[in-house]
Design a protein around this motif. Sequence first.
Motif, short mmCIF file in Angstrom:
data_model
loop_
_atom_site.label_atom_id
_atom_site.label_comp_id
_atom_site.label_asym_id
_atom_site.label_seq_id
_atom_site.Cartn_x
_atom_site.Cartn_y
_atom_site.Cartn_z
N LEU A 27 -5.61 -16.12 44.77
CA LEU A 27 -4.40 -15.96 44.10
C LEU A 27 -3.34 -17.15 44.64
CD1 LEU A 27 -5.06 -14.41 40.94
CD2 LEU A 27 -5.75 -17.11 41.39
N GLU A 29 -2.33 -19.03 47.31
CA GLU A 29 -3.15 -19.55 48.40
C GLU A 29 -1.62 -20.93 49.44
OE1 GLU A 29 -4.91 -22.67 46.15
OE2 GLU A 29 -6.19 -20.79 45.38
N CYS A 36 2.29 -19.30 47.94
CA CYS A 36 2.77 -18.40 47.54
C CYS A 36 2.95 -17.02 47.50
CB CYS A 36 2.14 -19.00 45.74
SG CYS A 36 2.18 -18.34 44.36
N SER A 39 2.32 -13.97 41.40
CA SER A 39 0.77 -14.31 40.91
C SER A 39 1.03 -15.13 40.28
CB SER A 39 0.29 -12.65 40.14
OG SER A 39 1.20 -12.97 38.64
N PHE A 40 -0.77 -16.03 39.61
CA PHE A 40 -0.67 -16.86 39.23
C PHE A 40 0.15 -16.42 37.85
CE2 PHE A 40 -3.09 -18.99 35.43
CZ PHE A 40 -3.41 -20.26 36.13
N CYS A 77 3.60 -22.43 45.03
CA CYS A 77 3.02 -21.76 43.51
C CYS A 77 2.79 -22.75 42.50
CB CYS A 77 3.96 -20.83 43.56
SG CYS A 77 4.23 -18.85 44.37
N VAL A 80 -1.06 -23.70 42.79
CA VAL A 80 -1.50 -22.80 42.40
C VAL A 80 -2.02 -22.83 41.27
CG1 VAL A 80 -1.85 -20.11 42.40
CG2 VAL A 80 -1.20 -20.68 45.00
N LEU A 81 -0.77 -23.03 40.61
CA LEU A 81 -0.83 -23.38 39.13
C LEU A 81 -1.78 -25.25 38.84
CD1 LEU A 81 2.49 -22.92 37.81
CD2 LEU A 81 -0.07 -21.64 36.95
N ASN A 83 -3.47 -25.99 40.34
CA ASN A 83 -5.09 -26.20 41.05
C ASN A 83 -5.87 -24.81 40.27
OD1 ASN A 83 -5.30 -28.28 43.07
ND2 ASN A 83 -3.91 -27.68 44.05
N GLY A 84 -5.27 -24.35 40.28
CA GLY A 84 -5.85 -23.28 39.62
C GLY A 84 -6.94 -22.63 38.07
N PRO A 85 -7.00 -22.01 37.05
CA PRO A 85 -7.78 -22.41 35.80
C PRO A 85 -6.93 -23.15 35.34
CG PRO A 85 -7.17 -20.21 36.36
CD PRO A 85 -6.60 -20.96 37.16
N ARG A 92 -2.30 -31.30 34.04
CA ARG A 92 -2.59 -31.43 35.06
C ARG A 92 -1.49 -32.48 36.10
NH1 ARG A 92 -5.74 -27.17 37.66
NH2 ARG A 92 -6.63 -26.12 36.18
#
Length: 113
Positions: A27, A29, A36, A39-40, A77, A80-81, A83-85, A92
């Motif tokens: 997470l 990345e 970042c 945490s996510f 960060c 990360v958000l 590209n995250g879940p 996006r």
Amino acid sequence: MKLTHYYHLKSISKSMMVFLLMIAGGLVEQGRGGTCSTSFFSALIQMIPCRPAVAPFSPIPPSEACCNAVRTIGQPCLCVLVNGPPISGVDRNMAMLLPEKCTTNFDPCDMEK
């Protein structure tokens, strides 16, 4: 025999902990501007003021609170958000426009998915 069992479980526990740390590390990345350091979920919570601006088909510009949140979490960060879940109710593409709309100097995020 019980002592051997204890050491075997302890070894498995250490292996599992290393595995979980590696997943959590995923997470954190690399972004073009650095790493970042949160945490996510922490970054996601900080971005709550941006929710109206990143809703699908939203004409609402980001608020000052949203832009402050974008500047606070930084480009790595935000990437990360992005590209995250998947995040329910978040477009996006709209999220990727936040740095531009907030007039920050972030490099664009590379879409991984």
